[in-house]
Design a protein around this motif. Structure first.
Motif, PDB file in Angstrom:
ATOM      1  N   VAL A   3     -13.349  -1.653   7.367  1.00  0.00           N
ATOM      2  CA  VAL A   3     -12.767  -1.525   6.028  1.00  0.00           C
ATOM      3  C   VAL A   3     -11.801  -0.351   5.974  1.00  0.00           C
ATOM      4  O   VAL A   3     -10.688  -0.447   5.459  1.00  0.00           O
ATOM      5  CB  VAL A   3     -13.877  -1.360   4.966  1.00  0.00           C
ATOM      6  N   GLU A  49     -17.275  -0.947  -0.545  1.00  0.00           N
ATOM      7  CA  GLU A  49     -16.036  -1.696  -0.349  1.00  0.00           C
ATOM      8  C   GLU A  49     -15.020  -1.388  -1.434  1.00  0.00           C
ATOM      9  O   GLU A  49     -13.834  -1.222  -1.153  1.00  0.00           O
ATOM     10  CB  GLU A  49     -16.321  -3.199  -0.323  1.00  0.00           C
ATOM     11  N   ARG A  50     -15.518  -1.294  -2.700  1.00  0.00           N
ATOM     12  CA  ARG A  50     -14.588  -1.041  -3.799  1.00  0.00           C
ATOM     13  C   ARG A  50     -14.026   0.367  -3.761  1.00  0.00           C
ATOM     14  O   ARG A  50     -12.887   0.605  -4.128  1.00  0.00           O
ATOM     15  CB  ARG A  50     -15.294  -1.292  -5.128  1.00  0.00           C
ATOM     16  N   ALA A  80     -13.825   2.391  -1.017  1.00  0.00           N
ATOM     17  CA  ALA A  80     -13.363   2.858   0.292  1.00  0.00           C
ATOM     18  C   ALA A  80     -11.964   3.448   0.225  1.00  0.00           C
ATOM     19  O   ALA A  80     -11.587   4.270   1.060  1.00  0.00           O
ATOM     20  CB  ALA A  80     -13.400   1.714   1.307  1.00  0.00           C
ATOM     21  N   PRO A 100     -18.765  -2.657  10.128  1.00  0.00           N
ATOM     22  CA  PRO A 100     -18.239  -3.067   8.815  1.00  0.00           C
ATOM     23  C   PRO A 100     -17.515  -1.934   8.094  1.00  0.00           C
ATOM     24  O   PRO A 100     -16.413  -2.121   7.580  1.00  0.00           O
ATOM     25  CB  PRO A 100     -19.495  -3.507   8.060  1.00  0.00           C
ATOM     26  N   GLU A 101     -18.132  -0.735   8.044  1.00  0.00           N
ATOM     27  CA  GLU A 101     -17.505   0.393   7.361  1.00  0.00           C
ATOM     28  C   GLU A 101     -16.219   0.823   8.073  1.00  0.00           C
ATOM     29  O   GLU A 101     -15.196   1.088   7.445  1.00  0.00           O
ATOM     30  CB  GLU A 101     -18.475   1.575   7.282  1.00  0.00           C
ATOM     31  N   TRP A 158     -23.233  -1.487  -0.566  1.00  0.00           N
ATOM     32  CA  TRP A 158     -22.144  -2.121   0.165  1.00  0.00           C
ATOM     33  C   TRP A 158     -21.025  -2.562  -0.764  1.00  0.00           C
ATOM     34  O   TRP A 158     -19.844  -2.313  -0.514  1.00  0.00           O
ATOM     35  CB  TRP A 158     -22.654  -3.308   0.976  1.00  0.00           C
ATOM     36  N   ASP A 209      -8.605  -0.964   8.282  1.00  0.00           N
ATOM     37  CA  ASP A 209      -7.666  -1.945   7.747  1.00  0.00           C
ATOM     38  C   ASP A 209      -6.854  -1.399   6.582  1.00  0.00           C
ATOM     39  O   ASP A 209      -5.785  -1.935   6.264  1.00  0.00           O
ATOM     40  CB  ASP A 209      -8.417  -3.202   7.301  1.00  0.00           C
ATOM     41  N   ARG A 210      -7.352  -0.347   5.939  1.00  0.00           N
ATOM     42  CA  ARG A 210      -6.650   0.189   4.775  1.00  0.00           C
ATOM     43  C   ARG A 210      -5.803   1.418   5.091  1.00  0.00           C
ATOM     44  O   ARG A 210      -5.130   1.942   4.201  1.00  0.00           O
ATOM     45  CB  ARG A 210      -7.669   0.546   3.672  1.00  0.00           C
TER      46      ARG A 210
END
Length: 359
Positions: free
Chosen positions: A204, A171-172, A174, A200-201, A167, A207-208
């Motif tokens: 992330v 996150e780093r 993604a 969650p995935e 995880w 949002d980016r």
């Protein structure tokens, strides 16, 4: 609707045969009935002045539908004895029809094919992402992105308990998934991006994503490890189309009266089209402006309200065309999109949201 798929129609001069075939009735008809329908298309085009080679090409294309599985319908666009484009339809046309005109009669596609956009599906999990393209032409793989710790060629690191630190790594890293997704979306000009995975995935990645994809990204109901079923994709497509139409009407309503943001009426639209200022063309089926006559030349941006104006643009022999078809040709050539709207749209049936000026 992204109009890029219409480009082959505008790479060559007309006149054009535009045929819409309702195959939803084929299950109750005989092969002889279907052959007679193909013959009827040929005769209708011939009566309208089409050349013999194009009439024959259209007849053969319609006749071949006897051997195809087209539950709804198909459109054919032919010129100079060749069928250039034959998009499948996602809604049945009101019967089979044939048109012969200087410009392809593409306006019906906004309703008959608009709810079947090209979709880029991203299957997300802690290992990365698999991409898939889904469209009316089928489905195909579109690559994979694996998540790895930055600066390492190996798998994600393990903590003291021997558990994969997926995880934190995910996150780093993604950003790499987002970059790959954006590139693929641009390459295939996907109308819709569907994220399949756990919240969650998906959050992330969503949002980016850049603002240019706002309104085009949807998360499927099911989580990681699930296959996106056709029924689920159809639900997503239908909901997306309805939201997009409503949003387009709202944007037009708020921009109405601002000459640098929106225009309506054939004269203003023709001017904006020639200057390549249209970002999205709004068409209300059956609106009076759609049938208005404009004058065109071979180039998409050679369009004018009056014959004399077309001659002033350098058109040696201006020919009349429907306003909606001529404006769609111009919009497609300049990279604009188009949208079918309801009575809440432009008063005459044709309007446009304009590109923002560079200044």
């Amino acid at each position: 609707m992204d109009l890029a798929f219409l480009t082959p129609l505008y790479d060559r001069p007309g006149p054009w045969a535009s045929v819409y075939v309702d195959t939803s009735r084929y299950c109750g008809s005989t092969a002889e009935d279907q052959s007679l329908e193909a013959l009827g298309v040929q005769r209708a085009l011939a009566a309208a002045g089409a050349d013999e080679a194009t009439c024959h090409a259209a007849r053969m294309a319609v006749d071949e539908l006897r051997h195809a599985r087209e539950p709804v319908g198909r459109a054919f666009f032919a010129a100079a004895g060749e069928v250039v484009l034959d998009p499948p339809l996602s809604a049945p046309p009101p019967g089979t029809s044939a048109h012969w005109a200087p410009v392809p009669h593409t306006a019906p596609l906004l309703d008959l094919a608009a709810d079947n956009p090209v979709c880029l599906v991203a299957y997300l999990d802690r290992r990365g992402a698999d991409f898939e393209v889904r469209s009316s032409l089928g489905e195909s793989a579109a690559g994979t992105v694996s998540v790895r710790r930055a600066g390492s060629d190996g798998p994600p690191a393990q903590d003291a308990w021997g558990t994969w630190d997926r995880w934190g790594t995910w996150e780093r890293e993604a950003g790499e998934i987002v970059r790959a997704l954006v590139v693929r979306q641009a390459e295939i000009r996907a109308d819709l991006v569907v994220l399949v995975g756990d919240e969650p995935e998906c959050a992330v990645v969503r949002d980016r994503l850049p603002g240019v994809l706002d309104g085009r990204v949807v998360r499927a109901r099911h989580g990681a490890g699930s296959r996106l079923l056709d029924a689920e994709l159809e639900r997503i497509r239908t909901g997306h189309a309805a939201l997009r139409a409503a949003r387009g009407e709202e944007l037009f309503a708020s921009a109405r009266g601002q000459d640098d943001a929106a225009v309506e009426g054939v004269p203003a639209l023709v001017e904006a089209a020639r200057e390549h200022r249209i970002a999205e063309l709004l068409v209300r089926p059956g609106g009076p402006d759609a049938h208005r006559e404009v004058w065109v030349g071979d180039a998409p941006d050679q369009v004018a309200v009056r014959r004399g104006d077309a001659a002033a643009l350098g058109v040696a022999e201006p020919v009349p065309a429907r306003a909606d078809d001529a404006l769609l040709r111009c919009a497609a050539a300049s990279g604009a999109s188009a949208l079918s709207v309801t009575s809440a749209g432009p008063s005459g049936g044709l309007g446009a949201l304009l590109r923002r000026s560079a200044g």
